[in-house]
Design a protein around this motif. Structure first.
Motif, PDB file in Angstrom:
ATOM      1  N   GLY A 176       0.883  -1.192   0.042  1.00  0.00           N
ATOM      2  CA  GLY A 176       0.104  -0.044  -0.005  1.00  0.00           C
ATOM      3  C   GLY A 176       0.912   1.112  -0.169  1.00  0.00           C
ATOM      4  O   GLY A 176       2.159   1.408   0.320  1.00  0.00           O
ATOM      5  N   ILE A 177       0.311   2.387  -0.221  1.00  0.00           N
ATOM      6  CA  ILE A 177       1.012   3.679  -0.411  1.00  0.00           C
ATOM      7  C   ILE A 177       0.625   4.588   0.797  1.00  0.00           C
ATOM      8  O   ILE A 177       1.080   5.498   0.553  1.00  0.00           O
ATOM      9  CB  ILE A 177       0.567   4.101  -1.795  1.00  0.00           C
ATOM     10  N   GLY A 178      -0.003   4.278   1.734  1.00  0.00           N
ATOM     11  CA  GLY A 178      -0.542   5.008   2.884  1.00  0.00           C
ATOM     12  C   GLY A 178       0.709   5.582   3.542  1.00  0.00           C
ATOM     13  O   GLY A 178       0.628   6.789   3.885  1.00  0.00           O
ATOM     14  N   ALA A 179       1.729   4.831   4.132  1.00  0.00           N
ATOM     15  CA  ALA A 179       2.626   5.513   4.632  1.00  0.00           C
ATOM     16  C   ALA A 179       3.473   6.551   3.832  1.00  0.00           C
ATOM     17  O   ALA A 179       3.857   7.510   4.495  1.00  0.00           O
ATOM     18  CB  ALA A 179       3.577   4.254   5.270  1.00  0.00           C
ATOM     19  N   SER A 180       3.589   6.027   2.611  1.00  0.00           N
ATOM     20  CA  SER A 180       4.283   7.160   1.628  1.00  0.00           C
ATOM     21  C   SER A 180       3.496   8.548   1.599  1.00  0.00           C
ATOM     22  O   SER A 180       4.078   9.423   1.518  1.00  0.00           O
ATOM     23  CB  SER A 180       4.551   6.453   0.310  1.00  0.00           C
TER      24      SER A 180
END
Length: 450
Positions: free
Chosen positions: A222-226
């Motif tokens: 997923g791209i949430g942390a980025s």
């Protein structure tokens, strides 16, 4: 009276030369040539716009067709009995996930039998239908919900990237000839499970809210942390580049004397705006990490590097906005007794504010899409397994950013990562479009006509 009429030497009288009369509605050859050139120029302009629109549509089509699949995910519905003895035995084991995987295998075999689906595949082959993180999902749920132990819980476990790609059309049957992870029998079973309602595809919230994953489980990336890393990084850029850039622009445009020193500064600012971004990454690595010993891979360092890169853009756009304010505004303010500082901050700066805000947001949007300087300071993918615990951790803890995360996904071999790279581009474009829309709204809000 003497006749003074002159006669030609031959003795013949010459007749007057008739003048050709033309209508104003009739175009002469020069005008027709000029109009034809103008028509050709307009045609060239229309063709150029058409070519540009064609490539824009082609680009958007490529992004959407390749990236929309990242926002959906295939799930397997399995009723898993959480037996107290099995869970206790699994927790005592050294390799806990293997024990939980055995629990899932037994439950899945019963699920297939209940749906009248028969198969000759072994439990090891059936495991290839699931993501490698399925066992960890069951274990985390059992540890977080001890009151559910002793009952049967319906889990919707993530399918493997190959099964997910098959339902999305990314994986074809002919592609499985050299694939060691899946074969045609798995796809036949997937078709039966889909008909029985055990296998379904729906929106993938984990792609937006999750973190990066290892190469063995791309379906969980997923791209949430980025996104969080990019947010904290942009906050640093905003709160540093805006006041510093605007203050430097006001001084250079309104207060600085015109001499060789200020001319040198102006030339250097213009040159810095054209310096490749990777040079700023090398500068940030040398100054902020090796000399100042700031934490590597932290959004704070990334924000400082991007601030250096964004400052020339903001200074140039702000000075252009200040120059656009008519000198009569300054003269009128000084004429009624205002000081130099009052005339600038009370009259000139509010009129230049739309251009300043627009240039700032465009500079921030440019910084948001930069990748090279972030890679040099270590803000690469798969360094943040969890979200930051607070505001301070958001600035100082190692994290990645959306462009760097997209770059990392594009390098990996699994097609699921490639799909997520396109999906990350869609998220990044949404951020950029949002920032540009905000710039337009602010410009309209603060715009003043004179």
């Amino acid at each position: 009276m003497t006749d003074t009429t002159l006669t030609p030497p031959s003795g013949k009288t010459s007749a007057p030369t008739p003048h050709k009369t033309t209508s104003i509605l009739e175009l002469d050859p020069l005008t027709r040539k000029r109009n034809a050139a103008e028509a050709r120029f307009k045609l060239y302009g229309i063709i150029a716009i058409g070519i540009g629109l064609f490539f824009l549509v082609a680009l958007l089509w490529a992004i959407l067709s390749n990236g929309l699949g990242a926002f959906s995910q295939t799930f397997l519905k399995v009723d898993v009995p959480l037996n107290q003895e099995q869970i206790a035995e699994a927790e005592k084991s050294v390799v806990k996930t293997s024990k939980y995987r055995a629990i899932i295998d037994d439950a899945f075999a019963k699920e297939l039998a209940g749906a009248n689906i028969t198969t000759d595949m072994s439990a090891k082959d059936l495991q290839k239908l699931f993501s490698s993180g399925a066992a960890a999902t069951v274990r985390d749920f059992a540890l977080a919900n001890p009151d559910k132990i002793g009952s049967t819980v319906t889990f919707e476990l993530i399918a493997s990237s190959r099964v997910d790609g098959y339902l999305k059309g990314r994986v074809k049957r002919e592609d499985l000839a050299e694939d060691k992870n899946l074969d045609a029998a798995h796809l036949d079973l997937a078709d039966q499970m889909k008909s029985a309602g055990l296998l379904e595809k729906r929106f993938n919230w984990a792609f937006i809210t999750g973190t990066d994953a290892s190469d063995s489980r791309p379906e969980q990336a997923g791209i949430g942390a980025s996104m969080i890393g990019s947010l904290f990084m942009m906050l640093v850029v905003l709160f540093l580049s805006l006041p510093i850039g605007v203050a430097a622009s006001i001084y250079l445009e309104e207060f600085a004397p015109q001499n060789k020193f200020t001319d040198l500064i102006e030339v250097n600012i213009s040159n810095l705006a054209a310096v490749p971004s990777i040079v700023f990454g090398i500068l940030g690595l040398a100054v902020f990490i090796q000399f100042m010993h700031l934490p590597q891979s932290a959004p704070l360092v990334g924000g400082l590097v991007l601030t250096l890169m964004t400052l020339p853009t903001i200074i140039i756009s702000t000075r252009a906005s200040l120059k656009a304010v008519p000198p009569s505004i300054r003269d009128a303010a000084l004429g009624i007794g205002a000081s130099k500082m009052q005339s600038i901050f009370h009259h000139v700066l509010p009129l230049a504010m739309p251009g300043i805000l627009t240039g700032t947001i465009i500079g921030l949007a440019q910084a948001l899409g930069e990748t090279a300087p972030l890679l040099l300071i270590g803000m690469v993918g798969f360094i943040a397994s969890n979200f930051p615990d607070g505001v301070a951790a958001g600035f100082f803890s190692p994290n990645s950013a959306m462009p760097a995360q997209i770059y990392e996904w594009a390098k990996r071999a699994d097609p699921a990562f490639y799909e997520r790279a396109w999906g990350g581009i869609i998220v990044l474009l949404v951020f950029l479009m949002t920032m540009n829309i905000i710039a337009i709204i602010l410009r309209r809000r603060f715009e003043r006509r004179w």
